[in-house]
Write a protein that holds these residues in place. Structure first.
Motif, short mmCIF file in Angstrom:
data_model
loop_
_atom_site.label_atom_id
_atom_site.label_comp_id
_atom_site.label_asym_id
_atom_site.label_seq_id
_atom_site.Cartn_x
_atom_site.Cartn_y
_atom_site.Cartn_z
N THR A 1 -42.96 100.36 -54.24
CA THR A 1 -42.62 101.74 -53.93
C THR A 1 -41.11 101.90 -53.91
OG1 THR A 1 -44.62 102.02 -52.60
CG2 THR A 1 -42.86 103.61 -52.25
N VAL B 1 -48.24 96.83 -54.91
CA VAL B 1 -47.58 98.10 -55.19
C VAL B 1 -46.09 97.96 -54.89
CG1 VAL B 1 -48.00 99.04 -52.87
CG2 VAL B 1 -47.60 100.59 -54.78
N ILE C 1 -49.59 95.35 -61.08
CA ILE C 1 -48.55 96.10 -60.38
C ILE C 1 -48.73 97.60 -60.62
CG2 ILE C 1 -46.07 96.57 -60.23
CD1 ILE C 1 -46.74 93.90 -59.15
N ALA C 2 -48.64 98.36 -59.54
CA ALA C 2 -48.48 99.81 -59.64
C ALA C 2 -47.11 100.15 -59.06
CB ALA C 2 -49.57 100.54 -58.88
N GLY D 1 -47.70 104.65 -50.78
CA GLY D 1 -47.94 103.70 -51.87
C GLY D 1 -49.15 102.83 -51.62
N ASP D 2 -49.51 102.60 -50.35
CA ASP D 2 -50.67 101.76 -50.05
C ASP D 2 -51.96 102.42 -50.54
OD1 ASP D 2 -48.88 100.08 -48.78
OD2 ASP D 2 -49.26 100.93 -46.80
N PRO E 1 -52.45 96.31 -51.42
CA PRO E 1 -52.20 97.56 -50.69
C PRO E 1 -53.50 98.27 -50.33
CG PRO E 1 -51.78 97.85 -53.04
CD PRO E 1 -52.01 96.38 -52.83
N GLY F 1 -51.89 102.49 -54.41
CA GLY F 1 -52.18 101.17 -54.96
C GLY F 1 -53.65 100.82 -54.84
N ALA G 1 -54.49 98.05 -57.74
CA ALA G 1 -53.33 97.19 -57.97
C ALA G 1 -53.32 96.01 -57.01
CB ALA G 1 -52.04 97.99 -57.82
#
Length: 261
Positions: free
Chosen positions: A175, A173, A111-112, A161-162, A197, A165, A170
């Motif tokens: 966000t 993600v 996870i990010a 976020g894509d 992502p 990530g 990741a």
């Protein structure tokens, strides 16, 4: 004719159940002065929320105080005016931020978490840290979800976020972003989850938990939904329209548990 045995509830009762503008009354051909002033005030608060400055350095300090690994980044939108006029720039990292994140990436992670100002920096200032305090223990309690890095992004749209990530490697993600202010909620926070992502993902590939604020979804409720979607999304390797939120129906499954035939 209505049944006299059925008691009638006055329309004014609705005002105790919703912040929507109902049963405002009337003054001639218009609304009463108080209703007009309340509307004007809420409209001003929503407008101010869109233009409010994002205090990313302060947020970074608060997150690091929780023992989290945090990095700052920004989109290609150079200022707020640019951000509002060019939504596409808010979906792309600037070159310096992309290079910084690539250097700091420590390998693949589950996870990010990206925290972006979006259309309401006020929502992030008010709710991001509080929500994370509830969410992180839920992700850790089963011992199967590890958060890699947290990125505080300025001038961010959801799709930023894509790219973040993807750079961080990741699997998913999350966000957290300020939602478009409404007349009853200028500080509403949203959480968007995207499996695998990469630039070009569509909204159909995301799950969203929205309306997180004082008069909306509580931190506890939102954190439970997000944690459930994270675990299920990682287990099924999918998010978006293929992943229905059933968090209210059953407890989340540990990652690695086989799905029923």
């Amino acid at each position: 004719m209505s049944d006299p045995a059925v008691p009638r509830r006055p329309t004014l009762d609705l005002r105790s159940l919703t912040p929507a503008r109902v049963a405002l009354g009337r003054s001639g051909a218009s609304v009463p002065t108080k209703a007009l002033l309340d509307f004007t005030l809420d409209h001003a608060r929503a407008r101010d929320a869109v233009h409010a400055a994002f205090d990313a350095p302060r947020l970074v300090v608060e997150l690091r105080a929780l023992g989290l690994v945090v990095t700052e980044a920004r989109s290609r939108a150079v200022d707020r005016r640019d951000y509002l006029r060019r939504p596409d720039l808010g979906r792309q990292l600037d070159a310096e931020s992309a290079e910084l994140l690539a250097r700091g990436a420590s390998g693949p992670c589950q996870i990010a978490v990206v925290i972006g100002d979006g259309l309401s920096a006020a929502a992030i200032h008010a709710h991001a840290v509080g929500l994370l305090k509830h969410l992180l223990p839920l992700l850790k309690e089963a011992g199967d979800v590890a958060v890699g890095q947290i990125v505080v992004a300025s001038g961010a749209r959801v799709a930023l976020g894509d790219e973040i990530g993807a750079i961080l490697g990741a699997r998913m993600v999350v966000t957290l972003i300020g939602e478009r202010p409404g007349l009853s909620a200028p500080d509403s926070l949203g959480a968007y989850l995207t499996f695998a992502p990469k630039p070009g993902c569509t909204d159909a590939e995301r799950n969203c938990v929205s309306n997180i604020h004082k008069a909306g979804l509580s931190y506890q409720e939102a954190a439970f939904k997000i944690a459930w979607l994270v675990r299920e999304g990682l287990a099924r390797e999918v998010t978006g329209v293929a992943l229905k939120d059933e968090s209210g129906d059953r407890a989340p499954r540990r990652i690695g548990t086989a799905l029923p035939e």
